[in-house]
Design a protein around this motif. Structure first.
Motif, mmCIF file in Angstrom:
data_model
loop_
_atom_site.group_PDB
_atom_site.id
_atom_site.type_symbol
_atom_site.label_atom_id
_atom_site.label_comp_id
_atom_site.label_asym_id
_atom_site.label_seq_id
_atom_site.Cartn_x
_atom_site.Cartn_y
_atom_site.Cartn_z
ATOM 1 N N ASP A 52 3.742 10.660 -19.148
ATOM 2 C CA ASP A 52 4.506 11.167 -18.005
ATOM 3 C C ASP A 52 4.433 10.131 -16.879
ATOM 4 O OD1 ASP A 52 5.724 12.541 -15.978
ATOM 5 O OD2 ASP A 52 4.237 14.153 -15.873
ATOM 6 N N MET A 53 5.543 9.410 -16.641
ATOM 7 C CA MET A 53 5.557 8.340 -15.654
ATOM 8 C C MET A 53 6.112 8.760 -14.293
ATOM 9 S SD MET A 53 4.317 5.404 -16.435
ATOM 10 C CE MET A 53 3.824 4.325 -17.785
ATOM 11 N N ILE A 54 6.516 10.012 -14.142
ATOM 12 C CA ILE A 54 7.025 10.468 -12.860
ATOM 13 C C ILE A 54 5.977 10.308 -11.748
ATOM 14 C CG2 ILE A 54 7.830 12.471 -11.560
ATOM 15 C CD1 ILE A 54 9.973 11.281 -13.288
ATOM 16 N N PRO A 55 4.698 10.638 -11.986
ATOM 17 C CA PRO A 55 3.694 10.407 -10.939
ATOM 18 C C PRO A 55 3.583 8.940 -10.537
ATOM 19 C CG PRO A 55 2.834 11.901 -12.599
ATOM 20 C CD PRO A 55 4.113 11.355 -13.150
ATOM 21 N N ALA A 56 3.720 8.031 -11.495
ATOM 22 C CA ALA A 56 3.648 6.600 -11.188
ATOM 23 C C ALA A 56 4.807 6.184 -10.288
ATOM 24 C CB ALA A 56 3.664 5.787 -12.478
ATOM 25 N N GLY B 295 6.494 4.753 -4.242
ATOM 26 C CA GLY B 295 6.950 5.048 -2.892
ATOM 27 C C GLY B 295 5.799 5.115 -1.905
ATOM 28 N N VAL B 296 4.692 5.716 -2.324
ATOM 29 C CA VAL B 296 3.508 5.793 -1.462
ATOM 30 C C VAL B 296 2.991 4.394 -1.152
ATOM 31 C CG1 VAL B 296 1.119 6.600 -1.308
ATOM 32 C CG2 VAL B 296 2.876 8.076 -2.321
ATOM 33 N N PHE B 297 2.947 3.550 -2.176
ATOM 34 C CA PHE B 297 2.473 2.168 -2.006
ATOM 35 C C PHE B 297 3.341 1.420 -1.000
ATOM 36 C CE2 PHE B 297 2.632 -2.334 -3.194
ATOM 37 C CZ PHE B 297 1.285 -2.674 -3.169
ATOM 38 N N ALA B 298 4.665 1.503 -1.163
ATOM 39 C CA ALA B 298 5.586 0.819 -0.256
ATOM 40 C C ALA B 298 5.465 1.351 1.162
ATOM 41 C CB ALA B 298 7.018 0.960 -0.753
ATOM 42 N N ALA B 299 5.287 2.662 1.314
ATOM 43 C CA ALA B 299 5.152 3.267 2.639
ATOM 44 C C ALA B 299 3.865 2.806 3.318
ATOM 45 C CB ALA B 299 5.176 4.790 2.526
ATOM 46 N N MET B 300 2.774 2.723 2.554
ATOM 47 C CA MET B 300 1.494 2.310 3.122
ATOM 48 C C MET B 300 1.554 0.863 3.612
ATOM 49 S SD MET B 300 -1.195 4.095 0.460
ATOM 50 C CE MET B 300 -2.592 3.232 1.186
ATOM 51 N N VAL B 301 2.144 -0.011 2.803
ATOM 52 C CA VAL B 301 2.235 -1.419 3.197
ATOM 53 C C VAL B 301 3.148 -1.579 4.412
ATOM 54 C CG1 VAL B 301 3.012 -3.712 2.482
ATOM 55 C CG2 VAL B 301 1.739 -2.271 0.881
ATOM 56 N N SER B 302 4.305 -0.922 4.384
ATOM 57 C CA SER B 302 5.256 -1.060 5.498
ATOM 58 C C SER B 302 4.706 -0.439 6.777
ATOM 59 C CB SER B 302 6.604 -0.428 5.132
ATOM 60 O OG SER B 302 6.459 0.936 4.803
ATOM 61 N N GLY C 20 6.765 -0.607 -6.182
ATOM 62 C CA GLY C 20 6.521 -0.569 -4.745
ATOM 63 C C GLY C 20 6.646 -1.947 -4.116
ATOM 64 N N SER C 21 6.120 -2.966 -4.791
ATOM 65 C CA SER C 21 6.224 -4.343 -4.293
ATOM 66 C C SER C 21 7.672 -4.812 -4.283
ATOM 67 C CB SER C 21 5.376 -5.283 -5.150
ATOM 68 O OG SER C 21 4.007 -4.929 -5.094
ATOM 69 N N ALA D 229 13.042 -9.256 -7.977
ATOM 70 C CA ALA D 229 13.666 -9.127 -9.301
ATOM 71 C C ALA D 229 12.600 -8.955 -10.376
ATOM 72 C CB ALA D 229 14.531 -10.347 -9.597
ATOM 73 N N GLY D 230 11.526 -9.735 -10.268
ATOM 74 C CA GLY D 230 10.438 -9.618 -11.235
ATOM 75 C C GLY D 230 9.748 -8.269 -11.161
ATOM 76 N N GLY D 231 9.602 -7.743 -9.944
ATOM 77 C CA GLY D 231 8.978 -6.430 -9.779
ATOM 78 C C GLY D 231 9.803 -5.331 -10.403
ATOM 79 N N TYR D 232 11.123 -5.370 -10.181
ATOM 80 C CA TYR D 232 12.006 -4.364 -10.786
ATOM 81 C C TYR D 232 11.959 -4.462 -12.314
ATOM 82 C CZ TYR D 232 14.081 -3.263 -6.233
ATOM 83 O OH TYR D 232 14.290 -2.856 -4.934
ATOM 84 N N ALA D 233 12.035 -5.693 -12.819
ATOM 85 C CA ALA D 233 12.018 -5.893 -14.274
ATOM 86 C C ALA D 233 10.694 -5.420 -14.873
ATOM 87 C CB ALA D 233 12.258 -7.366 -14.596
ATOM 88 N N ALA D 234 9.583 -5.790 -14.223
ATOM 89 C CA ALA D 234 8.261 -5.410 -14.737
ATOM 90 C C ALA D 234 8.081 -3.895 -14.743
ATOM 91 C CB ALA D 234 7.167 -6.064 -13.897
#
Length: 295
Positions: A184-188, A193-200, A88-89, A167-172
């Protein structure tokens, strides 16, 4: 008689990641269709549609033997939380980077993500990168630099720093996918997306955009990154972290090709030359043996 070997889970994962990168490469064409919306408006609606797309996949992938939706979200564990926050970051930092520096500078720094993923995976997972893997990553980075040579050094220090955060966020996030590959990482991914939407939502000046721009933002969230990250979430179980991020660089090569086809913008010869180098590096990695091994 020629014997054709059966496809391994790694082979299927590689093919899926390449398909996801092709979906992501539609960003150049889609962004060209934006009329008036600014980056934060596009980010907000893209993030919402991304989260909704992943959530629909989450519902569709459920079954009798799977726990309920609430239990699946509750079961993401610490590595799932890392995915949600880091991915999200990265979505947010990428938009900041484009606003603070040149596109060429931002894309070049983002192309360093395979090296960052390799370093993080070595530290946290013990995944080692072969000499061939390092060579492919170095060649791909040089190819990206050649593609973007005209505007590579025109950016600001602040913008470069933010692009490095992206770049670090994508890699991490890819390393976290690998670390939690038994979960199951689909919920994460949905929560990213929820995190990015809330911040934006706190940073967007106005949520009112034209129907055209809303459609473009939805396409960016569903086709451009929605499909890509559903695939990456699943494929990262079978493909090492550094290799995932290297294969994703196919997006950098394909993006100008789609713009060329859609809008008739012929790429410069440096773009063609650099793209060829990146493509060769990706093909060598995709068709070769795994570049990392786990202890």
């Amino acid at each position: 008689m020629v014997r054709i070997r059966s496809l391994s889970s790694r082979d299927l994962g590689v093919a899926a990641i390449l398909f996801g990168a092709l979906c992501a490469s539609s960003v150049g064409v889609l962004v060209r269709l934006v009329d008036q919306a600014d980056g934060w408006q596009i980010l907000f609606y893209r993030s919402l549609s991304f989260a909704f797309t992943v959530f629909l996949f989450l519902l569709a992938s459920g079954g009798r033997n799977r726990p309920g939706v609430a239990a699946r979200f509750a079961g993401i564990g610490p590595w799932g939380a890392v995915v949600a926050v880091c991915l999200g970051s990265a979505f947010i930092a990428y938009i900041f980077a484009l606003l603070l520096t040149t596109v060429a500078n931002a894309v070049f720094i983002l192309s360093a993500s395979p090296f960052l993923a390799a370093l993080m995976a070595r530290i946290f997972l013990g995944e080692r990168v072969s000499l061939t893997g390092w060579a492919c990553m170095a060649a791909a980075l040089c190819g990206v630099a050649l593609m973007l040579a005209d505007g590579l050094f025109a950016g600001t220090l602040t913008g470069s720093a933010v692009a490095l955060i992206a770049a670090g966020g994508y890699a991490a996030s890819v390393v976290a996918f690998r670390a939690g590959r038994k979960i199951d990482m689909i919920p994460a991914t949905c929560l990213a997306g929820v995190f990015a939407a809330m911040v934006s939502a706190f940073l967007v000046p106005d949520l009112a955009i034209s129907p055209n721009d809303l459609i473009v933002a939805i396409l960016l969230g569903t086709v451009q990154i929605g499909v890509q990250y559903i695939i990456i979430t699943l494929a990262a179980r079978h493909v090492p972290a550094a290799e995932v991020t290297l294969l994703m660089l196919l997006e950098v090569v394909a993006a100008p090709v789609w713009v060329w086809i859609a809008f008739g913008e012929t790429p410069a010869w440096l773009t063609i030359a650099g793209g060829t180098v990146v493509l060769v590096a990706v093909i060598l990695q995709a068709t070769g043996t795994p570049q990392t091994d786990e202890p």
